[in-house]
Scaffold this motif. Structure first.
Motif, PDB file in Angstrom:
ATOM      1  N   TYR A   1       0.814  -1.218   0.000  1.00 57.99           N
ATOM      2  CA  TYR A   1       0.000   0.000   0.000  1.00 57.99           C
ATOM      3  C   TYR A   1       0.850   1.272   0.000  1.00 57.99           C
ATOM      4  O   TYR A   1       0.358   2.348  -0.345  1.00 57.99           O
ATOM      5  CB  TYR A   1      -1.018   0.007   1.141  1.00 57.99           C
ATOM      6  N   PHE A   2       2.125   1.169   0.374  1.00 57.31           N
ATOM      7  CA  PHE A   2       3.052   2.296   0.276  1.00 57.31           C
ATOM      8  C   PHE A   2       3.122   2.774  -1.176  1.00 57.31           C
ATOM      9  O   PHE A   2       3.058   3.974  -1.463  1.00 57.31           O
ATOM     10  CB  PHE A   2       4.429   1.831   0.759  1.00 57.31           C
ATOM     11  N   VAL A   3       3.225   1.823  -2.091  1.00 50.24           N
ATOM     12  CA  VAL A   3       3.254   2.137  -3.523  1.00 50.24           C
ATOM     13  C   VAL A   3       1.889   2.607  -3.993  1.00 50.24           C
ATOM     14  O   VAL A   3       1.775   3.557  -4.776  1.00 50.24           O
ATOM     15  CB  VAL A   3       3.710   0.894  -4.325  1.00 50.24           C
ATOM     16  N   TYR A   4       0.830   1.965  -3.500  1.00 51.30           N
ATOM     17  CA  TYR A   4      -0.523   2.304  -3.956  1.00 51.30           C
ATOM     18  C   TYR A   4      -0.893   3.743  -3.612  1.00 51.30           C
ATOM     19  O   TYR A   4      -1.458   4.471  -4.429  1.00 51.30           O
ATOM     20  CB  TYR A   4      -1.545   1.351  -3.331  1.00 51.30           C
ATOM     21  N   LYS A   5      -0.600   4.168  -2.377  1.00 53.72           N
ATOM     22  CA  LYS A   5      -0.982   5.524  -1.983  1.00 53.72           C
ATOM     23  C   LYS A   5      -0.146   6.566  -2.738  1.00 53.72           C
ATOM     24  O   LYS A   5      -0.638   7.641  -3.079  1.00 53.72           O
ATOM     25  CB  LYS A   5      -0.874   5.709  -0.472  1.00 53.72           C
ATOM     26  N   THR A   6       1.108   6.221  -3.018  1.00 52.30           N
ATOM     27  CA  THR A   6       1.970   7.137  -3.771  1.00 52.30           C
ATOM     28  C   THR A   6       1.408   7.370  -5.170  1.00 52.30           C
ATOM     29  O   THR A   6       1.285   8.513  -5.634  1.00 52.30           O
ATOM     30  CB  THR A   6       3.395   6.566  -3.873  1.00 52.30           C
ATOM     31  N   LEU A   7       1.063   6.296  -5.848  1.00 51.43           N
ATOM     32  CA  LEU A   7       0.552   6.417  -7.215  1.00 51.43           C
ATOM     33  C   LEU A   7      -0.858   6.995  -7.243  1.00 51.43           C
ATOM     34  O   LEU A   7      -1.256   7.594  -8.244  1.00 51.43           O
ATOM     35  CB  LEU A   7       0.603   5.053  -7.907  1.00 51.43           C
ATOM     36  N   HIS A   8      -1.599   6.846  -6.159  1.00 45.06           N
ATOM     37  CA  HIS A   8      -2.910   7.489  -6.083  1.00 45.06           C
ATOM     38  C   HIS A   8      -2.747   9.009  -6.111  1.00 45.06           C
ATOM     39  O   HIS A   8      -3.506   9.723  -6.778  1.00 45.06           O
ATOM     40  CB  HIS A   8      -3.641   7.048  -4.811  1.00 45.06           C
ATOM     41  N   ALA A   9      -1.737   9.508  -5.390  1.00 46.45           N
ATOM     42  CA  ALA A   9      -1.477  10.953  -5.403  1.00 46.45           C
ATOM     43  C   ALA A   9      -1.131  11.427  -6.811  1.00 46.45           C
ATOM     44  O   ALA A   9      -1.602  12.475  -7.265  1.00 46.45           O
ATOM     45  CB  ALA A   9      -0.350  11.289  -4.437  1.00 46.45           C
ATOM     46  N   VAL A  10      -0.316  10.639  -7.512  1.00 41.85           N
ATOM     47  CA  VAL A  10       0.046  10.974  -8.902  1.00 41.85           C
ATOM     48  C   VAL A  10      -1.197  10.976  -9.779  1.00 41.85           C
ATOM     49  O   VAL A  10      -1.437  11.912 -10.556  1.00 41.85           O
ATOM     50  CB  VAL A  10       1.090   9.974  -9.439  1.00 41.85           C
ATOM     51  N   ARG A  11      -1.993   9.941  -9.647  1.00 38.80           N
ATOM     52  CA  ARG A  11      -3.189   9.792 -10.499  1.00 38.80           C
ATOM     53  C   ARG A  11      -4.186  10.927 -10.244  1.00 38.80           C
ATOM     54  O   ARG A  11      -4.745  11.490 -11.203  1.00 38.80           O
ATOM     55  CB  ARG A  11      -3.856   8.446 -10.204  1.00 38.80           C
ATOM     56  N   LEU A  12      -4.411  11.264  -8.998  1.00 38.70           N
ATOM     57  CA  LEU A  12      -5.368  12.329  -8.687  1.00 38.70           C
ATOM     58  C   LEU A  12      -4.875  13.675  -9.209  1.00 38.70           C
ATOM     59  O   LEU A  12      -5.655  14.470  -9.736  1.00 38.70           O
ATOM     60  CB  LEU A  12      -5.622  12.394  -7.178  1.00 38.70           C
ATOM     61  N   ALA A  13      -3.580  13.927  -9.088  1.00 40.67           N
ATOM     62  CA  ALA A  13      -3.019  15.174  -9.618  1.00 40.67           C
ATOM     63  C   ALA A  13      -3.219  15.251 -11.132  1.00 40.67           C
ATOM     64  O   ALA A  13      -3.587  16.301 -11.677  1.00 40.67           O
ATOM     65  CB  ALA A  13      -1.536  15.281  -9.260  1.00 40.67           C
ATOM     66  N   GLN A  14      -2.989  14.130 -11.826  1.00 40.52           N
ATOM     67  CA  GLN A  14      -3.193  14.090 -13.282  1.00 40.52           C
ATOM     68  C   GLN A  14      -4.659  14.357 -13.635  1.00 40.52           C
ATOM     69  O   GLN A  14      -4.963  15.129 -14.545  1.00 40.52           O
ATOM     70  CB  GLN A  14      -2.772  12.723 -13.837  1.00 40.52           C
ATOM     71  N   GLN A  15      -5.554  13.695 -12.915  1.00 40.76           N
ATOM     72  CA  GLN A  15      -6.978  13.825 -13.202  1.00 40.76           C
ATOM     73  C   GLN A  15      -7.475  15.250 -12.954  1.00 40.76           C
ATOM     74  O   GLN A  15      -8.239  15.804 -13.751  1.00 40.76           O
ATOM     75  CB  GLN A  15      -7.776  12.844 -12.336  1.00 40.76           C
ATOM     76  N   LEU A  16      -7.041  15.856 -11.870  1.00 40.74           N
ATOM     77  CA  LEU A  16      -7.489  17.211 -11.548  1.00 40.74           C
ATOM     78  C   LEU A  16      -6.958  18.221 -12.566  1.00 40.74           C
ATOM     79  O   LEU A  16      -7.639  19.213 -12.874  1.00 40.74           O
ATOM     80  CB  LEU A  16      -7.057  17.593 -10.132  1.00 40.74           C
ATOM     81  N   LYS A  17      -5.761  17.989 -13.096  1.00 38.60           N
ATOM     82  CA  LYS A  17      -5.237  18.885 -14.136  1.00 38.60           C
ATOM     83  C   LYS A  17      -6.121  18.830 -15.377  1.00 38.60           C
ATOM     84  O   LYS A  17      -6.370  19.852 -16.031  1.00 38.60           O
ATOM     85  CB  LYS A  17      -3.788  18.502 -14.485  1.00 38.60           C
ATOM     86  N   GLN A  18      -6.645  17.645 -15.697  1.00 39.08           N
ATOM     87  CA  GLN A  18      -7.561  17.516 -16.846  1.00 39.08           C
ATOM     88  C   GLN A  18      -8.894  18.206 -16.553  1.00 39.08           C
ATOM     89  O   GLN A  18      -9.452  18.871 -17.422  1.00 39.08           O
ATOM     90  CB  GLN A  18      -7.809  16.036 -17.151  1.00 39.08           C
ATOM     91  N   GLU A  19      -9.389  18.058 -15.341  1.00 42.12           N
ATOM     92  CA  GLU A  19     -10.694  18.601 -14.983  1.00 42.12           C
ATOM     93  C   GLU A  19     -10.646  20.110 -14.728  1.00 42.12           C
ATOM     94  O   GLU A  19     -11.616  20.824 -15.006  1.00 42.12           O
ATOM     95  CB  GLU A  19     -11.230  17.902 -13.722  1.00 42.12           C
ATOM     96  N   LEU A  20      -9.514  20.573 -14.169  1.00 40.19           N
ATOM     97  CA  LEU A  20      -9.380  21.990 -13.798  1.00 40.19           C
ATOM     98  C   LEU A  20      -8.078  22.543 -14.379  1.00 40.19           C
ATOM     99  O   LEU A  20      -7.102  22.813 -13.655  1.00 40.19           O
ATOM    100  CB  LEU A  20      -9.383  22.124 -12.269  1.00 40.19           C
ATOM    101  N   PRO A  21      -8.009  22.710 -15.705  1.00 39.40           N
ATOM    102  CA  PRO A  21      -6.748  23.072 -16.360  1.00 39.40           C
ATOM    103  C   PRO A  21      -6.198  24.443 -15.977  1.00 39.40           C
ATOM    104  O   PRO A  21      -5.031  24.739 -16.246  1.00 39.40           O
ATOM    105  CB  PRO A  21      -7.111  23.016 -17.853  1.00 39.40           C
ATOM    106  N   GLN A  22      -7.017  25.274 -15.338  1.00 36.75           N
ATOM    107  CA  GLN A  22      -6.543  26.604 -14.939  1.00 36.75           C
ATOM    108  C   GLN A  22      -5.580  26.543 -13.753  1.00 36.75           C
ATOM    109  O   GLN A  22      -4.926  27.535 -13.421  1.00 36.75           O
ATOM    110  CB  GLN A  22      -7.728  27.523 -14.615  1.00 36.75           C
ATOM    111  N   TYR A  23      -5.491  25.372 -13.106  1.00 34.95           N
ATOM    112  CA  TYR A  23      -4.592  25.177 -11.969  1.00 34.95           C
ATOM    113  C   TYR A  23      -3.550  24.118 -12.308  1.00 34.95           C
ATOM    114  O   TYR A  23      -3.708  23.325 -13.240  1.00 34.95           O
ATOM    115  CB  TYR A  23      -5.368  24.710 -10.736  1.00 34.95           C
ATOM    116  N   ASP A  24      -2.485  24.108 -11.502  1.00 32.86           N
ATOM    117  CA  ASP A  24      -1.509  23.016 -11.566  1.00 32.86           C
ATOM    118  C   ASP A  24      -1.570  22.247 -10.251  1.00 32.86           C
ATOM    119  O   ASP A  24      -1.823  22.831  -9.177  1.00 32.86           O
ATOM    120  CB  ASP A  24      -0.098  23.553 -11.796  1.00 32.86           C
ATOM    121  N   PHE A  25      -1.333  20.938 -10.343  1.00 31.78           N
ATOM    122  CA  PHE A  25      -1.413  20.068  -9.166  1.00 31.78           C
ATOM    123  C   PHE A  25      -0.154  19.229  -9.074  1.00 31.78           C
ATOM    124  O   PHE A  25       0.249  18.578 -10.052  1.00 31.78           O
ATOM    125  CB  PHE A  25      -2.648  19.169  -9.259  1.00 31.78           C
TER     126      PHE A  25
END
Length: 531
Positions: free
Chosen positions: A106-130
């Motif tokens: 789960y150490f790896v899972y939570k790390t990649l979840h942070a990466v994935r959420l940052a990527q997704q939010l950049k697509q959804e809210l392109p006016q910000y950086d994550f």
């Protein structure tokens, strides 16, 4: 590595606490204890709130650049560090202690979840950086938890006599574990690559926190993950007002105790505050600070302070003061321009205790996101499950539940006395009606007779099932083998196994597979079908 996935609601697995499942289902009973819902709208609300509060971007960027100096750094990391200076950049944070060799999956899972959420939010809210951030909890002193890994069913323990913060411990004594890893995994396709990486990180680093930092950077740097070591004098200096308030006025404990009083009416409390929520951190010690009369003492040590000398120590050496779980969240949310925190069930539970505390100190409360959970299942186990006419979801049940389901299914209903029990219930219903017309006082007698009749029938049904189960010895063995493989030591795979065997087999394809399978805000349990 081909990874197809299916999803399950967390509640369907039976492996998550009531506080987690209630949070995921947005239960009214838990709603008062968090600020924003784990949705896109909740993220947008968190951004608006964060924009209105003080920022410490210059100090953060300076510390990160010093931390990464001299280390081969991926361009994506450098870019993200520079982005943190901008007012429209926000962080998605996860955190963990520096468990040796990452500890559990789960150490790896939570790390990649942070990466994935940052990527997704950049697509959804392109006016910000994550920016995805990994906060290393290097000041944790629980070596019993952090100083071991499981490999091929064996628990490998780091034999060291060091004490204090695990992150500050030197890496001596890890050679036997490295030797075992090399002997077992170097024969796999990417095993030598993995062993070389581990040796570089752990034998060429002065301490565990540096080794963990280097390993995280090597594994996840290409995805822009920024790793932060908060055990830093200048960063802690930002926390002086809060630390001073805790030492001299014990404000935090009173606020959190009130929150816990409400939360504990329905849920098990995760962390209890102390009067003072700081440890003294120096050399090989990390011990609680307590106020005794007019002095402050370090528990178990011959270290004492007056009010004057304590204030001087705090201002001269803020790095010697280590926040416990109650104050760690304030430190994180003060320092980072953070809008979401990704954590497991236990972490989420203690964050639910902190909303009023963060509000008191005018610190933003992040969106709480339950970290992704996965079950990795090899094709051979999936085939065995299918041959037994089960689904993978069925295997979240106990072995006895699975065997009962199998035996009942194959007996074509011969083991069930449903019709007989129903007929007996109908008989006694008619008897109660007839007796009631004659004399109401006879009804309790009829009800007692019904219990005496039905209970032996129910016991007979259980005995018939037990007798039939004895005929399924091979099936029992097979169910046990599958359960042991998928749920080692009887728990979730991710809480026992380590990433290394998977990386040794698949290399960086394993990391990519987990990232591709990662959800952002969907919040479901994911089964990965390895092919």
């Amino acid at each position: 590595m081909n990874c197809n996935t299916t999803q399950l609601p967390y509640v369907a697995t039976g492996y998550f606490s009531k506080i987690v499942t209630d949070y995921l289902q947005q239960s009214p009973s838990i709603r008062p204890f968090y600020q924003h819902e784990p949705t896109l709208q909740g993220v947008q609300e968190a951004i608006r709130q964060r924009q209105q509060l003080p920022q410490h971007r210059e100090a953060l960027v300076t510390a990160l650049k010093q931390q990464y100096a001299g280390l081969a750094t991926h361009e994506a990391v450098n870019r993200n560090i520079n982005l943190l200076a901008n007012s429209n950049t926000f962080t998605i944070t996860t955190a963990h202690q520096p468990a040796i060799f990452t500890g559990h999956l789960y150490f790896v899972y939570k790390t990649l979840h942070a990466v994935r959420l940052a990527q997704q939010l950049k697509q959804e809210l392109p006016q910000y950086d994550f920016v995805p951030v990994f906060w290393i909890g290097s000041e944790d002193a629980d070596l019993d938890e952090l100083g071991n890994i499981w490999l091929s069913g064996d628990k490998l323990v780091w034999n060291t006599q060091q004490t204090g913060a695990v992150g500050r411990m030197n890496t001596k004594g890890l050679e036997p574990i490295l030797h075992r890893i090399e002997g077992e995994l170097s024969v796999l396709p990417h095993g030598k690559e993995l062993v070389a990486l581990l040796k570089d990180c752990y034998t060429n680093s002065p301490d565990i926190q540096t080794a963990t930092f280097k390993l995280l950077n090597a594994l996840f740097g290409e995805y822009g993950l920024v790793v932060l070591l908060p055990d830093n004098a200048e960063l802690k200096r930002i926390m002086l007002p809060v630390f001073e308030d805790d030492l001299f006025h014990q404000t935090a404990s009173g606020i959190v105790e009130q929150t816990i009083k409400g939360l504990s009416e329905q849920y098990k409390v995760q962390a209890n505050p102390r009067a003072i929520n700081l440890f003294y951190l120096e050399g090989g010690i990390r011990e609680r600070i307590e106020k005794q009369g007019d002095e402050w003492v370090v528990v178990g040590q011959d270290i004492r302070f007056t009010a004057e000398t304590l204030k001087k120590e705090l201002h001269d050496h803020p790095e010697r003061f280590s926040p416990n779980v109650i104050l760690r969240g304030i430190y994180q949310e003060t320092l980072l321009p953070n809008i979401a925190f990704i954590g497991g069930g236990g972490e989420t539970a203690y964050w639910l205790e902190l909303k009023d505390l963060l509000h008191h100190y005018k610190v933003s409360f992040p969106v709480l996101v339950i970290r992704n959970s996965f079950l990795l299942i090899e094709e051979k186990w999936e085939e065995k499950i299918q041959k037994m006419n089960f689904s993978i979801a069925d295997f979240f049940q106990t072995e006895q539940q699975l065997l009962t389901q199998l035996v009942t299914r194959q007996s074509n209903g011969h083991l069930k006395l449903e019709q007989e029990l129903q007929a007996a219930e109908e008989l006694y219903k008619r008897l109660r009606e007839k007796a009631g017309h004659v004399d109401e006082t006879l009804v309790p007698h009829i009800e007692a007779l019904e219990v005496k009749t039905l209970k032996p029938l129910q016991e007979l049904e259980k005995k018939m099932l037990r007798a039939e189960k004895k005929k399924y010895e091979q099936e029992q063995i097979q169910i046990n083998a599958i359960k042991t493989a998928l749920f080692p030591t009887g728990g979730l795979q991710e809480r026992v196994e380590n990433f290394m065997p998977y990386y040794a087999q698949y290399g960086k394809d394993f990391i990519r597979c987990i990232l591709n399978a990662s959800l952002a805000l969907e919040q479901e349990f994911v089964i990965i079908h390895q092919q």
